[in-house]
Scaffold this motif. Sequence first.
Motif, PDB file in Angstrom:
ATOM      1  N   THR A 161      57.125-120.065  26.544  1.00 11.60           N
ATOM      2  CA  THR A 161      58.150-120.473  25.397  1.00 11.60           C
ATOM      3  C   THR A 161      59.179-119.365  25.378  1.00 11.60           C
ATOM      4  OG1 THR A 161      56.758-121.804  24.306  1.00 11.60           O
ATOM      5  CG2 THR A 161      58.586-120.947  22.871  1.00 11.60           C
ATOM      6  N   TRP A 162      58.716-118.062  25.593  1.00 12.15           N
ATOM      7  CA  TRP A 162      59.555-116.911  25.087  1.00 12.15           C
ATOM      8  C   TRP A 162      60.348-116.782  26.528  1.00 12.15           C
ATOM      9  CZ3 TRP A 162      61.972-113.657  22.354  1.00 12.15           C
ATOM     10  CH2 TRP A 162      62.459-112.668  22.854  1.00 12.15           C
ATOM     11  N   LEU A 163      59.793-116.936  27.702  1.00  9.23           N
ATOM     12  CA  LEU A 163      60.735-116.776  29.136  1.00  9.23           C
ATOM     13  C   LEU A 163      61.567-118.080  28.989  1.00  9.23           C
ATOM     14  CD1 LEU A 163      57.658-116.184  31.557  1.00  9.23           C
ATOM     15  CD2 LEU A 163      59.501-114.377  30.739  1.00  9.23           C
ATOM     16  N   ILE A 164      61.365-119.243  28.682  1.00  7.79           N
ATOM     17  CA  ILE A 164      62.230-120.308  28.906  1.00  7.79           C
ATOM     18  C   ILE A 164      63.549-120.060  27.604  1.00  7.79           C
ATOM     19  CG2 ILE A 164      62.566-122.680  28.521  1.00  7.79           C
ATOM     20  CD1 ILE A 164      59.739-122.826  29.827  1.00  7.79           C
ATOM     21  N   THR A 165      62.978-120.010  26.427  1.00  9.86           N
ATOM     22  CA  THR A 165      63.862-119.979  25.447  1.00  9.86           C
ATOM     23  C   THR A 165      64.292-118.829  24.704  1.00  9.86           C
ATOM     24  OG1 THR A 165      62.206-120.186  23.748  1.00  9.86           O
ATOM     25  CG2 THR A 165      63.187-122.383  24.702  1.00  9.86           C
ATOM     26  N   LYS A 166      63.754-117.499  25.217  1.00 14.91           N
ATOM     27  CA  LYS A 166      63.998-116.304  24.526  1.00 14.91           C
ATOM     28  C   LYS A 166      63.608-116.158  23.106  1.00 14.91           C
ATOM     29  CE  LYS A 166      65.200-114.554  28.249  1.00 14.91           C
ATOM     30  NZ  LYS A 166      63.963-114.424  29.356  1.00 14.91           N
ATOM     31  N   ARG A 167      62.823-117.160  22.552  1.00 11.65           N
ATOM     32  CA  ARG A 167      62.312-116.982  21.163  1.00 11.65           C
ATOM     33  C   ARG A 167      61.081-118.146  20.988  1.00 11.65           C
ATOM     34  NH1 ARG A 167      63.750-121.901  18.269  1.00 11.65           N
ATOM     35  NH2 ARG A 167      63.689-120.868  16.356  1.00 11.65           N
ATOM     36  N   VAL A 168      60.399-117.754  19.979  1.00  9.23           N
ATOM     37  CA  VAL A 168      59.099-118.496  19.718  1.00  9.23           C
ATOM     38  C   VAL A 168      59.272-118.897  18.210  1.00  9.23           C
ATOM     39  CG1 VAL A 168      56.621-118.348  19.445  1.00  9.23           C
ATOM     40  CG2 VAL A 168      57.875-116.947  21.397  1.00  9.23           C
ATOM     41  N   ASP A 169      59.284-120.232  18.089  1.00 15.35           N
ATOM     42  CA  ASP A 169      59.486-120.739  16.598  1.00 15.35           C
ATOM     43  C   ASP A 169      58.303-120.413  15.711  1.00 15.35           C
ATOM     44  OD1 ASP A 169      57.572-122.836  16.809  1.00 15.35           O
ATOM     45  OD2 ASP A 169      58.899-124.123  17.343  1.00 15.35           O
ATOM     46  N   ASN A 170      58.548-120.358  14.428  1.00 18.75           N
ATOM     47  CA  ASN A 170      57.622-119.653  13.560  1.00 18.75           C
ATOM     48  C   ASN A 170      56.117-120.738  13.504  1.00 18.75           C
ATOM     49  OD1 ASN A 170      58.969-117.541  12.704  1.00 18.75           O
ATOM     50  ND2 ASN A 170      59.974-118.741  11.064  1.00 18.75           N
ATOM     51  N   MET A 171      56.491-121.993  13.668  1.00 16.18           N
ATOM     52  CA  MET A 171      55.187-122.796  13.636  1.00 16.18           C
ATOM     53  C   MET A 171      54.355-122.308  14.856  1.00 16.18           C
ATOM     54  SD  MET A 171      53.854-124.835  11.536  1.00 16.18           S
ATOM     55  CE  MET A 171      52.065-124.911  11.935  1.00 16.18           C
ATOM     56  N   LEU A 172      54.836-122.146  15.862  1.00 14.75           N
ATOM     57  CA  LEU A 172      54.128-121.791  17.114  1.00 14.75           C
ATOM     58  C   LEU A 172      53.476-120.469  16.852  1.00 14.75           C
ATOM     59  CD1 LEU A 172      52.835-122.429  19.799  1.00 14.75           C
ATOM     60  CD2 LEU A 172      54.974-121.615  20.992  1.00 14.75           C
ATOM     61  N   LYS A 173      54.067-119.581  16.095  1.00 22.63           N
ATOM     62  CA  LYS A 173      53.466-118.363  16.108  1.00 22.63           C
ATOM     63  C   LYS A 173      52.272-118.468  14.983  1.00 22.63           C
ATOM     64  CE  LYS A 173      57.861-115.669  16.276  1.00 22.63           C
ATOM     65  NZ  LYS A 173      58.773-114.944  15.588  1.00 22.63           N
ATOM     66  N   VAL A 174      52.528-119.247  13.993  1.00 25.97           N
ATOM     67  CA  VAL A 174      51.493-119.414  13.018  1.00 25.97           C
ATOM     68  C   VAL A 174      50.175-120.230  13.756  1.00 25.97           C
ATOM     69  CG1 VAL A 174      50.752-120.628  10.922  1.00 25.97           C
ATOM     70  CG2 VAL A 174      53.105-119.637  11.076  1.00 25.97           C
ATOM     71  N   SER A 175      50.546-121.219  14.514  1.00 27.55           N
ATOM     72  CA  SER A 175      49.555-121.950  15.104  1.00 27.55           C
ATOM     73  C   SER A 175      48.715-120.899  16.007  1.00 27.55           C
ATOM     74  CB  SER A 175      50.191-123.063  15.936  1.00 27.55           C
ATOM     75  OG  SER A 175      49.160-123.886  16.471  1.00 27.55           O
ATOM     76  N   ALA A 176      49.437-120.144  16.810  1.00 25.66           N
ATOM     77  CA  ALA A 176      48.884-119.135  17.670  1.00 25.66           C
ATOM     78  C   ALA A 176      47.947-118.164  17.020  1.00 25.66           C
ATOM     79  CB  ALA A 176      49.760-118.411  18.512  1.00 25.66           C
ATOM     80  N   GLY A 177      48.312-117.735  15.654  1.00 26.47           N
ATOM     81  CA  GLY A 177      47.621-116.907  15.186  1.00 26.47           C
ATOM     82  C   GLY A 177      46.195-117.261  14.384  1.00 26.47           C
ATOM     83  N   ILE A 178      46.351-118.832  14.127  1.00 21.09           N
ATOM     84  CA  ILE A 178      45.156-119.685  13.633  1.00 21.09           C
ATOM     85  C   ILE A 178      44.110-119.553  14.858  1.00 21.09           C
ATOM     86  CG2 ILE A 178      44.420-121.641  12.758  1.00 21.09           C
ATOM     87  CD1 ILE A 178      47.093-121.357  11.188  1.00 21.09           C
ATOM     88  N   ILE A 179      44.874-119.928  15.936  1.00 27.21           N
ATOM     89  CA  ILE A 179      43.946-120.222  17.166  1.00 27.21           C
ATOM     90  C   ILE A 179      43.254-119.012  17.592  1.00 27.21           C
ATOM     91  CG2 ILE A 179      43.987-120.854  19.472  1.00 27.21           C
ATOM     92  CD1 ILE A 179      46.096-122.922  18.768  1.00 27.21           C
ATOM     93  N   PHE A 180      44.061-117.742  17.890  1.00 25.36           N
ATOM     94  CA  PHE A 180      43.454-116.418  17.906  1.00 25.36           C
ATOM     95  C   PHE A 180      42.366-115.955  16.815  1.00 25.36           C
ATOM     96  CE2 PHE A 180      47.475-115.965  20.552  1.00 25.36           C
ATOM     97  CZ  PHE A 180      47.080-116.476  21.658  1.00 25.36           C
TER      98      PHE A 180
END
Length: 177
Positions: free
Chosen positions: A40-59
């Motif tokens: 996501t970062w490489l393609i769009t140069k940004r990561v939306d907040n929902m993906l960040k939150v979701s990733a944090g919960i998953i990790f």
Amino acid sequence: MKLLFDFFPIVLFFVAYKFGDIYVATLTTMGATLVQLILTWLITKRVDNMLKVSAGIIFGLGSLTLIFHNPDFIKWKPTVIYWIMAIALLVSQLAFKRNLIRAAMQEHIQLPDPIWSRLNFAWIAFLAIMGVVNILVAYSYSEATWVNFKVGSIGITLVFCVAQMMSIARYLPKDPS
């Protein structure tokens, strides 16, 4: 296409579970989520907040699952994500008078204000219910049944999306040709 990309870690979770166990599936999901963040970062140069939150919960919950060797932590992940999304939609609407569904879609679809509001509250209800159902399945049925439900929730979400599209179709502009 984005929807398929969003469900990528869930699909890999299911596949890893079928060939391994809940711990292999958890580790696989954590790796897939990391790949998802990087791409996501490489393609769009940004990561939306929902993906960040979701990733944090998953990790976070994934790590607890692996450290304590207890699948209950990862079983809570869908519910936590569903409820965070529902709360964000509700608080944004009630406290800030901002409809996040509208904000995400208004560039593509023009709808009357009451329809945006109904759409927002439909998503709040759907997400809240899905969170409850996830917990009921996780604690009332076998682990394998919960994994199948988790993957099946993709289909449930797609059916809900189609139902929402059908409900707003009459408000969309008609093609003059």
